[in-house]
Scaffold this active site. Structure first.
Site, short mmCIF file in Angstrom:
data_model
loop_
_atom_site.label_atom_id
_atom_site.label_comp_id
_atom_site.label_asym_id
_atom_site.label_seq_id
_atom_site.Cartn_x
_atom_site.Cartn_y
_atom_site.Cartn_z
N ARG A 48 -1.90 9.12 11.66
CA ARG A 48 -2.78 7.99 11.92
C ARG A 48 -4.06 8.46 12.58
NH1 ARG A 48 -0.39 2.65 12.64
NH2 ARG A 48 -2.07 1.15 12.55
N GLU A 101 0.84 -1.20 0.00
CA GLU A 101 0.00 0.00 0.00
C GLU A 101 0.87 1.25 0.00
OE1 GLU A 101 -3.63 -1.98 2.64
OE2 GLU A 101 -2.57 -0.22 3.42
N GLU A 124 -5.25 6.78 7.69
CA GLU A 124 -4.26 7.87 7.69
C GLU A 124 -4.93 9.09 7.08
OE1 GLU A 124 -1.11 7.42 8.88
OE2 GLU A 124 0.16 8.90 7.87
N LYS A 126 2.37 4.46 1.42
CA LYS A 126 2.56 4.96 2.79
C LYS A 126 2.33 6.47 2.74
CE LYS A 126 5.65 4.86 6.77
NZ LYS A 126 5.32 6.18 7.25
N LYS A 156 7.29 -1.13 6.90
CA LYS A 156 7.40 0.09 6.10
C LYS A 156 8.69 0.07 5.29
CE LYS A 156 9.07 2.40 10.19
NZ LYS A 156 8.86 3.35 11.26
N ARG A 197 4.58 -4.26 17.37
CA ARG A 197 5.40 -4.11 16.18
C ARG A 197 5.87 -5.50 15.81
NH1 ARG A 197 7.61 0.78 14.88
NH2 ARG A 197 7.36 1.73 16.92
P1 AMP Z 1 6.30 5.23 10.92
O1 AMP Z 1 5.50 6.37 11.51
O2 AMP Z 1 7.45 5.71 10.11
O3 AMP Z 1 6.64 4.18 11.95
O4 AMP Z 1 5.34 4.48 9.86
C1 AMP Z 1 4.13 3.89 10.22
C2 AMP Z 1 2.99 4.87 9.99
O5 AMP Z 1 2.70 5.04 8.60
C3 AMP Z 1 1.65 4.40 10.53
O6 AMP Z 1 1.54 4.61 11.92
C4 AMP Z 1 0.66 5.24 9.76
O7 AMP Z 1 0.43 6.46 10.43
C5 AMP Z 1 1.39 5.56 8.46
N1 AMP Z 1 0.76 4.99 7.26
C6 AMP Z 1 0.64 5.65 6.08
N2 AMP Z 1 0.04 4.89 5.15
C7 AMP Z 1 -0.26 3.71 5.73
C8 AMP Z 1 -0.88 2.50 5.28
N3 AMP Z 1 -1.31 2.36 4.02
N4 AMP Z 1 -1.02 1.49 6.17
C9 AMP Z 1 -0.56 1.62 7.44
N5 AMP Z 1 0.03 2.72 7.92
C10 AMP Z 1 0.19 3.77 7.08
#
Ligand code: AMP
Length: 578
Positions: free
Chosen positions: A271, A264, A316, A266, A439, A433
């Site tokens: 969130r 998907e 998101e 990102k 990611k 986690r």
């Molecule tokens: P990080 O904040 O770098 O740990 O990355 C994870 C965050 O990416 C999640 O907590 C979401 O806020 C965001 N995110 C963006 N797009 C998506 C998606 N398609 N699925 C899940 N999380 C997403």
């Protein structure tokens, strides 16, 4: 329960930094605590009167506390302020003042936990200009009947700065040892690898992740393990979101989630966990702050386009440019999260699109144990897509590296941060986690660091905090790693501004000396840098060369997510290799 019993525990906890000792102190205290006191006691042990997700906040300023101490002790605010400057802890000031006076009122009534708790709750329910006197009265009433040490902890609780350091994991373990695991706590280190012990800890952690409420978990634990295992998510009470692991190659990402996987975009927003419960909607950030009032249009998107009598949806919210329709980086919409006035105008100026990607609860039933592929199908059935309002996260199911690479490039081109890889057959694990979701971003490594100090600016930056001292995490402590000012803007329109950051930080200022202020760790910044250097100037032993603020991450990250010293060491070692 008498408040003095709780204070005795705070005092014991204050005497030790060892986690095992803290756990033992708490476990034996919880064992003795009656069920009817558990709700209050568990919050107060964490220095709170409201769970973190509650909209209600204590929000009491130091000035008001000084007035209350003054009323209770008869000393002038000026004298109290002087002492505060010296010690940096209003709790200590209150303790000393009450101490001076206590002989005179030896026969005052015993304070009960309930009285303290109720008065503090009442404090926060008062708002508006005319209520200051009432607040002072409520607090001074408590301080008047308090013994010196009680006064210290009442003041610290009011200021949300308890300083006894109970980490979430410590509270979890103490629930385990109080109610669920028989044995000698001195042997905790030895049993930690035993399956039966791990199973109990995991059950308690899962129950907490699903409810965010240690009191609920403790009450169930009193009944036994099956009651804890029965705790699940419920609509209307916020749960911790599932977190992503990070991989740096497509192969590694696939090996974690399996092939084929759901890929998907990102999105670079924040969130949002959406609850519909008894006809009402509530929006929570990743840190469980209630932002429903700030995003009225999102509530409308959901009301108009999602079917279901009740549900929890994971999503998101992403900002976009109203003219060009291009996605915008998170920083552009960050002001919306805290805005208390002019909300509708700001919503027009900085619109967001809701990208929904998971459904955890629907029509009275938890779906978290179902595989992701099924949850996503369910989601598609209940959501009507409306571009620039609400859409399903853009998705591709593939097991091929070259497709993943193409998908990644398209994601970046459309203004996203990267892509997510999700295991098709995995359940949803609140707060974990676990690698069901990975990611994959573009290469640059950044650190998430917490602000622990700052300097008041001069000249045209007067009135703003500037030059922020940053810290990384080392177990339960924060260690300084450098200062940053670059990347923060003077004009609000350009992104994260000095003004916005100053306003955010003000409630967390602990003490000041000249231009410098010490700040309670809370606000987290994502920092880019050229290099990590070994340094004797900072407590961490490292410094950042050319640090630059990329964005504020307080809304998405908690103190436990602050980058830790091990990561800094690892990055330092890596750069030496090349
Ligand atoms: P990080 O904040 O770098 O740990 O990355 C994870 C965050 O990416 C999640 O907590 C979401 O806020 C965001 N995110 C963006 N797009 C998506 C998606 N398609 N699925 C899940 N999380 C997403």
């Amino acid at each position: 329960m008498k408040y003095s019993d709780l204070v005795a525990v705070y005092a014991e906890l204050e005497q030790t930094t060892k986690r095992l000792e803290k756990t033992a102190i708490l476990a034996s205290f919880l064992k003795k605590t009656q069920e009817s006191d558990l709700d209050m006691v568990i919050l107060l042990l964490q220095g709170k009167v409201f769970p973190s997700y509650d909209e209600a906040k204590l929000g009491v300023a130091a000035k008001l506390v000084i007035r209350a101490i003054s009323t209770a002790s008869g000393l002038t605010p000026a004298k109290l302020e002087q002492d505060w400057k010296k010690t940096g802890d209003l709790g200590l000031v209150a303790e000393r003042m009450i101490h001076g006076k206590v002989q005179a009122t030896l026969f005052s009534q015993e304070l009960m936990v309930k009285k303290v708790f109720d008065n503090l709750k009442k404090l926060s329910s008062l708002s508006g200009a005319g209520t200051v006197d009432q607040k002072v009265k409520l607090l001074s009433e408590l301080l008047t009947s308090a013994k010196p040490e009680e006064a210290k902890f009442i003041v610290r609780t009011v200021l949300e700065d308890l300083r006894v350091g109970i980490a979430e994991g410590t509270l979890r373990d103490s629930i385990v040892w109080a109610y669920l695991y028989q044995g000698n706590i001195e042997e905790k280190n030895q049993v930690e690898n035993r399956e039966d012990y791990k199973k109990v800890v995991e059950a308690v952690q899962e129950a907490y992740n699903a409810t965010n409420d240690f009191a609920t978990v403790a009450k169930a634990a009193k009944k036994g393990l099956p009651a804890v295992q029965d705790i699940s998510i419920s609509v209307g009470s916020p749960l911790q979101v599932m977190l992503a692991q990070k991989e740096t190659t497509i192969d590694d990402a696939f090996s974690r989630v399996g092939r084929p996987a759901a890929l998907e975009y990102k999105y670079d927003g924040f969130r949002m966990l959406i609850h519909k419960h008894e006809g009402k909607y509530a929006l929570y950030t990743r840190r469980l702050e209630n932002v429903t009032a700030q995003f009225p249009e999102v509530v409308n998107f959901i009301r108009d386009n999602v079917n279901g009598s009740n549900f929890i949806i994971d999503a998101e919210a992403v900002g976009f440019d109203a003219k060009t329709n291009q996605y915008l980086p998170f920083q552009h919409i960050s002001q919306r999260i805290r805005r208390k006035y002019g909300i509708l105008e700001l919503a027009k100026k900085l619109p967001v699109e809701l990208n929904v990607f998971d459904v955890l609860f629907l029509n009275g039933k938890s779906l978290i144990k179902e595989p992701f592929s099924k949850r996503r199908d369910t989601l598609a059935k209940i959501v009507t897509e409306r571009p620039k309002k609400i859409i399903l996260a853009h998705q591709l199911i593939t097991g091929e590296n070259k497709d993943a690479q193409k998908f990644f490039e398209a994601a970046i081109k459309a203004g996203n941060e990267g892509i997510m890889f999700k295991a098709l057959d995995a359940p949803y694990k609140p707060g974990s986690r676990v690698g069901h979701m990975v990611k994959f971003k573009s290469a640059m490594e950044t650190l998430d660091l917490v602000i622990v100090g700052a300097e008041w600016g001069e000249g045209k930056r007067k009135g703003w905090l500037t030059s922020f001292t940053l810290a990384c995490k080392d177990e339960d402590e924060f260690k300084e790693i450098g200062k940053v000012g670059t990347g923060i803007k003077e004009l609000e329109e350009e992104g994260l501004s000095f003004n916005e950051l100053t306003e955010t930080l003000k409630p967390y200022i602990l003490s000041g000396k000249g231009k410098e202020v010490r700040i309670k760790p809370h606000v987290i910044l994502e920092i880019k840098f050229e290099e990590i250097q070994a340094s004797t100037s900072y407590g961490s032993g490292y410094a950042l060369r050319f640090p630059r603020v990329l964005r504020e991450r307080t809304m998405e990250k908690g103190l436990k997510d602050v980058s830790d010293l091990d990561l800094v060491k690892r990055l330092y070692a890596q750069q030496k290799k090349v």
